[in-house]
Design a protein around this motif. Structure first.
Motif: not given
Lengths: 264, 264
Positions: B52-55, B82-87, B115-120
């Motif tokens: 359950n990575p997203r949850k 990662m995607e769930a956290g960024l969202a 996509r999220f214009d995040a720092d990396i």
């Protein structure tokens, strides 16, 4: 980086009292404690000693040398006291602390360095005794002072340059602290000699009310920066553990070779 | 220098227990404490989260954001987590921690950054995931990774380079620690860009039995050296006061401008 303990200062009430009482045991014990805490040399800061300078310095030197076998750094502006201390110093090479371009004491101190083949700390102060305002002025003074001492017959390898760390509380304190770092980096090239250097840490945090944790943190941070800039000796409170340990760690990290936990 | 608190790590038993019990209050309180201790961002190190990575990531992010309003540094190799956290991240710009030349995750993480214009955070590891042995190798990897991320549409200003601080206990640990300092100094010139940088301190003193005072002193000393070399962010235990205060002092000493005791 090596440590010169600055704990024996006549301006400290306990030291002044013990001196007035001619209590040698106080100084023997203090010297023992400084050696145990990891000092590589002991600064004996007697002040000008206007009365009986020879007898007074001899008292200090004898007591400290009874307490430990570390080299001494003799810290007085009085040439008579300095001469008496140099004549009495018997553990390794003593250090004269110190000389500057101020004409009143230049010849006397340089002469003592030559005569006793002692190390000598050269303060980067103006001939009027003022702290220079930037790195360029410090370097120009260093060139003059270094050449002047060599002209007096002092060997280049005996000279230890002190670029003078100002209190951060001064208006230009932080800028000066950075000028000291720059001076340390440029000195070997300017003097065309791998000259040894020393910096006194005790003034850094004086004069401003500071949170309890600020002093050791600032001293630790600045010591690390001094170490990175190539400082040879730090003159400091050897009983203040945090900066001493950070400086040891820094020296160990920067020095090529096998890392050892035994530095602590 | 800014601080990313690394105290929320799934490998810590208290964190693992609270996560297993879905105890959000533990993470709310932890986040609050890290912010109070002076963190500028919070690293959420969840590990790979196979179930359950997203949850799971949503749970962490929601709890931490309830406890403080600091930006998040999302620390997982799982692109779904990662995607769930960024969202979900809503306080400032989140940081992806991180990406390397390892082909398995490069495209996924770079794509999320765009996509999220995040720092990396870009780790200077070999494509096989190994720590480079010297500064030249790190710089060559940095050039490849920087160009690769830009090719994927990541803005140069979003990239934060991690030169990888190794444990001092490694055979080449101290030499590597010096290589990291050199890498930091040379990066802006090699990349022709004033790239931001980050270093994780937690591994520095791991793996060797050390005296009690050695760890904070080594971390303090190395942090001061990293600061002098231009490091932008330190990833560290924000509750370990000594290194944090030394880093603050160092940053204040090196920064032109008026010095203030209020940094502590």
């Amino acid at each position: 980086m090596l440590f010169i303990a600055d704990n024996l200062q006549i301006t400290r009430p306990s030291v002044a009292r013990a001196f007035a009482a001619e209590d040698a045991s106080f100084f023997i014990e203090l010297a023992r404690s400084m050696a145990k805490a990891g000092a590589d040399a002991i600064d004996i800061n007697t002040g000008p000693l206007p009365k009986n300078p020879r007898k007074a310095m001899t008292f200090f030197v004898d007591a400290v040398q009874e307490g430990c076998s570390l080299p001494l750094c003799l810290d007085t502006v009085n040439p008579l006291a300095m001469e008496a201390g140099l004549a009495r110093a018997c553990h390794g090479r003593p250090i004269i602390n110190g000389v500057s371009l101020e004409p009143s004491r230049f010849k006397a101190m340089a002469g003592l360095a030559r005569r006793f083949d002692a190390d000598i700390i050269a303060y980067l102060l103006t001939p009027e005794g003022r702290v220079p305002s930037d790195s360029d002025t410090r370097l120009a003074i260093a060139a003059n002072l270094f050449a002047g001492l060599c002209d007096e017959g002092v060997l280049p390898g005996r000279i230890i340059v002190d670029p003078i760390c100002p209190p951060l509380a001064w208006d230009e304190g932080p800028a000066q602290a950075r000028a000291v770092l720059e001076t340390l980096r440029l000195l070997p090239e300017v003097l065309n000699f791998p000259v040894r250097t020393v910096a006194g840490l005790s003034n850094l945090t004086s004069g401003l009310p500071a949170p309890a944790n600020a002093r050791p943190a600032l001293q630790s941070a600045y010591l690390a920066l001094l170490c990175q800039a190539g400082l040879s000796y730090a003159l400091l409170d050897i009983f203040c553990k945090e900066p001493v340990n950070v400086a040891r760690a820094c020296a160990a990290l920067l020095k090529p070779g096998v890392f050892s936990w035994e530095i602590f």
